[in-house]
Structures are given as structure tokens and as C-alpha cells.
Design a protein around this motif. Structure first.
Motif, short mmCIF file in Angstrom:
data_model
loop_
_atom_site.label_atom_id
_atom_site.label_comp_id
_atom_site.label_asym_id
_atom_site.label_seq_id
_atom_site.Cartn_x
_atom_site.Cartn_y
_atom_site.Cartn_z
N PRO A 89 0.80 -1.24 0.00
CA PRO A 89 0.00 0.00 0.00
C PRO A 89 0.83 1.28 0.00
CG PRO A 89 -0.23 -1.20 2.09
CD PRO A 89 0.49 -2.10 1.15
N ALA A 128 1.92 1.83 -3.56
CA ALA A 128 0.75 2.13 -4.40
C ALA A 128 0.22 3.53 -4.12
CB ALA A 128 -0.35 1.09 -4.12
N ARG A 129 0.33 3.97 -2.87
CA ARG A 129 -0.22 5.27 -2.48
C ARG A 129 0.42 6.43 -3.26
NH1 ARG A 129 0.79 4.80 2.41
NH2 ARG A 129 -1.21 3.97 3.11
N ALA A 143 -1.43 7.24 -6.27
CA ALA A 143 -2.70 7.91 -5.98
C ALA A 143 -2.47 9.38 -5.64
CB ALA A 143 -3.41 7.19 -4.83
N LEU A 144 -1.43 9.63 -4.81
CA LEU A 144 -1.17 11.01 -4.36
C LEU A 144 -0.84 11.93 -5.54
CD1 LEU A 144 1.09 10.28 -1.25
CD2 LEU A 144 -1.21 11.24 -1.21
N SER A 154 -4.86 8.52 7.82
CA SER A 154 -4.06 7.88 6.79
C SER A 154 -4.67 8.15 5.41
CB SER A 154 -4.02 6.37 7.06
OG SER A 154 -3.16 5.75 6.17
N ILE A 155 -3.79 8.27 4.40
CA ILE A 155 -4.23 8.53 3.03
C ILE A 155 -4.50 7.21 2.33
CG2 ILE A 155 -3.59 9.61 0.83
CD1 ILE A 155 -3.74 11.65 3.03
N PRO A 156 -5.64 7.05 1.60
CA PRO A 156 -5.91 5.80 0.88
C PRO A 156 -4.82 5.51 -0.14
CG PRO A 156 -7.84 7.24 0.87
CD PRO A 156 -6.72 8.04 1.43
N ALA A 157 -4.67 4.22 -0.45
CA ALA A 157 -3.61 3.81 -1.38
C ALA A 157 -4.03 3.90 -2.83
CB ALA A 157 -3.17 2.39 -1.05
#
Lengths: 112, 534
Positions: free
Chosen positions: A84, A87-88, A91-92, B521-524
């Protein structure tokens, strides 16, 4: 009626990364992609499935590779990280909307 | 026509005189044109006197100043009886200069005397100019020695980049000398898990104050190590014993406030020899910690009393030198003691670094374009936080890789697992700032290092970077999915992971701080572009 058949071979390179794609590894990745494109391969899969850490320098290397591949009529596509934290990053930066991504290299191969 | 004809003789004579006059004129032009090309006294005089000898057909010339110099042929017998001579005396920069010229051929006429008077003046000026140049060189050498001494003196003070760390307190300090060297000092140390601190001011300014400052700083550091167990009063007794005579002999003295903080009992103990201002703030109420003994160097047997108080979370202890309270503005108004106290009371901050930089900024605003009137030293101790020792990171890509394991280990100890769910995000944000420092601020200094400190206060984590690189500032980039750019995403990532980012520059120090909440927390994943979209 005459049936003419022809076969087409599409060359696709797959680059599998280890646990980190940071500034140090990004340099090597850029060199690998540049060499592949120079050799005529413009369809590349970068496999990040086991990669645990990706930073902005790693993203930059992928983005540069994608531009080079697309300029040659191909593409650079990404196997998503199972981790994760890695992967994040996609997304960011919304790069998950930029790269064509899949859970496995086989899934990506079917897209070509 | 023969050479015996009178008209021809006259013409020859006139022509000869004209040629001679023209030669003299050329010599004179040469003489005035070359006299100022050197700043060495000997070379200056050579370029002046040697053409003069040729111009006036002299046998010789002697200049008597600090050094006696002779040109041409010295008189073999008594000068008075064998040659025509011309003599001149003058004073240049309180120095008597005598110029004597002699020749055997002709006596000196009025025109010769006027010319020699002018040349004597030029020689005097040349000697004066050479002396001024030599004095300028000497002054420049002294200036370089002062600059070297200043560098050595400042090296006696601790590095503000690396403060000592103990539980429940953060400490910050800055020293700003008014000249290239100063008498202000500060000391900090961690000894047996206690925080020791001191701020002092050696009277006077310039090199003498700086030299004694280094002596006092060493004495304080040694006394803390040797007598720390006995407390602050015993430490300052030791400092008095080792420095009183030197200070007294030099007609100087040292004001000093010294203390220690014990994290176990949350107690501060202080001793104060004539130092001010010291302000303790508790719940926005301030009080002064007063001196209980005269400055060191005044009375050999003077002994301070111990002041002891218990601190609460978010209390502040601010110790300054009078260079801050006595800073004047353009109208000559002092910053003032009461203004200083009111400022400490009003700051909506409890972090030592923020309080320190805010106080300095307020004093600088008061000063405006007026010069700094005295050395200014400020120390702030904020009580509350848990903090790591600084991690010193090599400014290389490889060096930054050390961050992840260090962060994981120390955050677990510091925060007791509170930030575990956000460890990956915190590591990424901290990594991006570290890479920014390596790639931008320290790009030209790859063998340097920079520091990272973690501070945890309840549910908030602060990661603070300090580096001495160039000022940097890269605006975050936002990729366009249709036309993604190749780089510049680091700060964009950090902006989304940290709850707050602050970057500042104090003198040559860059400070970057990131705040993280233990929650959120920020989603992945966002709206992923799946393979079937292709």
C-alpha cells in the motif's frame, strides 16, 4: 477466393524492480528504458508488484520512460505494487490515472 | 660658412639650447609620468631621482628620512668643497626628510632650484604615499587576523544545529555578534540525562572580549563535567575560581546564568551571577529570574543562591543578553525590558525554535535599518516534548536510504506505536524533503551532512530538518494526466501527507518542518486507470 495470412510479432520488454524505486534505482531504470527504446522496443512493462517503496524520483523515471515509449508509438505500462505504501504514491500524484496499470504482467500483455 | 662665423655660432648655440630644453622637457614628462606607477618606497624614489640626475646632469643625490638612500656618484672628498650642492628640508607625516643633490659641472641656477624644489616635494609625497600604503597593508593584515580570531572564537560555541536532547524539553539558541568578534556566549550539554544550559556576556567588545569569552566557555564546559553532580552553584563557583583573576586583571567581568533541567523531577535549578534578562513563562504569566550574586570577575568570593522551580508542559524559559533588550530603533528608542517580557508572554507558541525565531524577528523589526548595537544571544527552553537525538544524514542518495530504518526504530520508541499506521506515509514525506535538500540545497556540497530530529507532542509528530545549504524553494507540481511532466512531484506528495509544512531560513541555516497527525491515513488508490481503459 484466396485467403492471405500474415503474422505480426509485437516485442514487449518487461522490467521487474526490487523492493525500492528511489533516486538510486531510478537512474538504472532510466538507463534500461533508454536502451530498450534505442533498440526499437517501445512497449515496456515495469513490474512493481514486489516494490515496497516508490518516491518522486522513481515516478519521474517512469514518466520519462512513458513519454519516450509513446513518442515511438508504444507505451510504458505498470504492474501495480501489492504494497500500500508504494501504491499510495501513484494515488497522491494521480499517476494512477496516467499509467495503464494492472495487477499482473499477463493482464497488461493482453492489452497489447 | 665655417664654424668660426659668429652668426653660425649663435645659431648653433640657440639650437643646442632648444635641443637641450626639449631633452629636459622629455625627461620631465618621463619623470612625472613614471613617478606614481609603484607603491614601494624604494621603487617610487628610483623612478623619481634617476631621471632627475639625468635631467639636471647631477653627480649624485641623497635622501635622508627613516632610511638614507644615495643615487649617482658619492663625493669622494668633502662634499662642501668639491661640488655645487642644493639642499632642502621638509616634514612629511611628522618625519623630517632632507634632500641633497650635488654636481661638479655648473652651479645651480634659479630654474634648477625651482625644479629641484618641485622634485623634493614629489619625493616627499612619494615617501608619504608609500608609508600610507604600507600602513594600509598592515591594517589589512590585522583585519585578517581579527577575522581568523573571530572564526576561532565562534568555534568555541556549540553548533546550534545540534542541540542536546533530554525528555520533556527542547532547547534552542542563537548568537549574533555585533562586530566580527564578541563576548556573548552560550553553553549546552546533556549530562546523566539532565540538560545543562548557560548564557553569558563578557563585558567589552571586539577581540579582547572574544578571547576571554573562549576562556570562559571552556571553563564552564569543564566545570559542568567536573562539578555537575554538585549542582549549578558549585559549577559557577568553579568557573569563578578559574576565571576571576584573568577577568579582573583585564578589567572585565562575566555575567552568567547557568542551570540544569532534570526530566525525572521536571525541575529547573539555576544560579545567576549578574545576568539579565531571564524570563520564565508559565500559562502566559511571566516572571524574572533575578541575579543573586555580582558578575564573575568582580568579587572572588561571591556565591550565587540556587533558584529552583518545577515546570509544567508548555512552560518556557527564555535567557537573553542585553544586546536584545537594548537594541535601538532609528529614533534611538530601546527595545526595552518590559517590551521583552510582554513579547515572551504574548507569543502563542511553546516550541523553543518558534519562540526563539519569533523573538529575534520582533527585535529585528524594531531595529529596522539601524545597525545591531551589541552582541545578541538568545536561548529558549520549551518544556513538554519527547524528542530524538538528531540523525546526521550524508547528503547523498545512499545517505538518504538510512532514513527509513532510523525512522521506524525511533518513532516506535518515541511515540509508543501511535504513528505506526502512518509510518509508510511519514517515511515517504520525510524522504522527499531529504531528497529535496540533497538535490537542491546541498547540490554543490555532496560531502556535507544535514540533521533530522523527531519531536512528538501528544498526537502530533514534528520532523525537523536543518541544513546549511543554499536557500531552496521548489513549487509543487501537479501532473496533467494528458501531458504528465517528468519531475517535480516531491513537494506535491509531501503537501498531501503532512498536515503542515513550514520552511524558514535563519542566517545560513535552512529549517524545514513537517507536522503529522497520528490519525488520517491517506488511501492507497484514487481513480485508477485500469488496464481495460487502454
Amino acid at each position: 477466393m484466396t485467403l492471405e495470412t500474415s503474422s505480426h510479432e509485437i516485442r514487449i520488454d518487461t522490467i521487474v524492480l526490487g523492493d525500492r524505486l528511489d533516486a538510486l534505482r531510478a537512474v538504472e531504470l532510466r538507463e534500461q528504458i533508454t536502451a530498450a527504446v534505442a533498440g526499437g522496443t517501445v512497449r515496456i512493462i515495469v513490474d512493481l508488484s514486489t516494490t515496497q517503496f516508490v518516491d518522486s524520483a522513481g515516478l519521474a523515471a517512469l514518466a520519462k520512460g512513458m513519454k519516450d515509449c509513446r513518442s515511438g508509438g508504444g507505451d510504458l505500462r505498470v504492474v501495480s505494487s501489492q504494497h500500500p505504501d508504494a501504491a499510495r504514491v501513484f494515488a497522491l500524484t494521480r499517476f494512477d490515472q496516467v499509467f495503464v496499470m494492472a495487477e499482473s504482467a499477463d493482464d497488461l500483455l493482453r492489452t497489447w | 660658412m665655417t664654424t668660426a662665423d659668429p652668426p653660425f655660432d649663435a645659431l648653433t648655440s640657440v639650437t643646442g639650447a632648444l635641443v637641450d630644453a626639449n631633452d629636459r622637457l622629455l625627461e620631465l614628462i618621463t619623470l612625472t609620468g613614471t613617478a606614481s606607477t609603484s607603491l614601494d618606497e624604494g621603487e617610487l624614489l628610483d623612478t623619481l631621482i634617476e631621471p632627475t640626475i639625468a635631467l639636471l646632469h647631477l653627480d649624485g643625490c641623497r635622501l635622508s628620512a627613516k632610511i638614507e638612500r644615495t643615487w649617482g656618484t658619492p663625493p669622494t672628498v668633502d662634499l662642501e668643497s668639491t661640488a655645487h650642492q642644493w639642499k632642502s628640508n621638509r616634514n612629511v607625516a611628522d618625519e623630517s626628510i632632507e634632500m641633497v643633490v650635488w654636481r661638479t659641472a655648473d652651479p645651480f641656477g634659479t630654474a634648477d632650484a625651482k625644479l629641484l624644489e618641485a622634485i623634493a616635494n614629489l619625493a616627499g609625497n612619494a615617501i608619504g604615499m608609500a608609508r600610507m600604503h604600507a600602513e594600509g597593508l598592515a591594517q589589512a593584515a590585522i583585519g585578517q587576523e581579527h577575522a581568523a580570531a573571530a572564526k576561532l572564537a565562534s568555534a568555541a560555541l556549540p553548533d546550534p544545529l545540534i542541540p542536546p536532547t533530554v525528555p520533556h524539553a527542547t532547547i534552542w539558541a542563537a548568537a549574533r555578534p555585533a562586530r566580527t568578534t564578541g563576548g556573548d556566549l552560550f553553553v549546552w550539554a546533556e549530562l546523566d540525562n539532565q540538560l545543562w544550559f548557560a548564557v553569558g556576556d563578557v563585558s567589552g567588545k571586539g577581540l579582547p572580549a572574544a578571547v576571554l569569552m573562549t576562556v570562559c566557555t571552556t571553563s564552564i564546559e569543564t566545570a559542568i563535567q567536573r562539578h555537575g553532580e554538585q549542582g549549578p552553584v558549585a559549577v559557577l563557583d568553579s568557573v569563578t575560581r578559574s576565571t576571576h583573576r584573568r577577568l579582573s586583571d583585564a578589567g572585565m567581568f562575566l555575567t552568567i546564568a547557568l542551570g540544569r533541567f532534570c526530566p525525572t523531577t521536571r525541575t529547573v535549578e539555576m544560579a545567576n551571577h549578574g545576568h539579565s534578562p531571564i524570563v520564565f513563562r508559565q500559562a502566559h504569566e511571566v516572571r524574572r529570574i533575578s541575579a543573586t550574586a555580582p558578575p564573575i570577575g568582580v568579587l572572588v568570593d561571591a556565591r550565587a543562591e540556587l533558584e529552583s522551580f518545577v515546570v509544567q508542559p508548555h512552560d518556557l524559559l527564555v535567557i537573553a543578553t542585553d544586546g536584545l533588550t537594548e537594541q535601538i530603533d532609528a529614533a534611538g528608542n530601546l527595545f526595552g525590558e518590559s517590551h521583552f517580557d510582554a513579547l515572551v508572554a504574548s507569543l502563542e507558541l511553546s516550541d523553543a525554535d518558534h519562540v526563539g525565531t519569533s523573538i529575534l524577528a520582533t527585535v529585528d523589526t524594531h531595529r529596522g535599518t539601524t545597525a545591531q548595537s551589541d552582541d545578541q544571544t538568545l536561548m529558549v527552553i520549551g518544556f513538554h516534548c519527547e524528542r530524538t537525538r538528531p540523525l546526521l544524514i550524508d547528503a547523498t542518495n545512499q545517505g538518504v536510504r538510512a532514513l527509513g530504518p532510523w525512522l521506524s526504530e525511533h518513532l516506535a520508541i518515541l511515540a509508543n506505536g501511535r504513528f505506526e499506521s502512518r509510518l509508510g506515509e511519514i517515511e515517504l514525506a520525510v524522504h522527499e524533503i531529504a531528497m529535496n535538500i540533497v538535490d537542491h540545497a546541498l547540490a554543490d556540497a555532496p560531502s556535507s551532512r544535514f540533521a533530522l530530529t523527531l519531536t512528538v507532542d501528544d498526537d502530533e509528530l514534528v520532523a525537523e530538518f536543518r541544513d546549511r545549504g543554499s536557500a531552496f524553494g521548489v513549487a509543487p507540481s501537479r501532473p496533467d494526466p494528458e501531458h504528465p511532466q517528468v519531475g517535480g512531484y516531491g513537494l506535491m506528495i509531501v503537501e498531501q501527507l503532512a498536515s503542515r509544512i513550514e520552511r524558514s531560513r535563519i542566517d545560513d541555516l535552512n529549517i524545514s518542518r513537517l507536522w503529522f497527525s497520528s490519525q488520517g491515513s491517506i488511501p492507497a488508490a484514487s481513480g485508477r486507470k485500469e488496464a481495460h481503459d487502454a
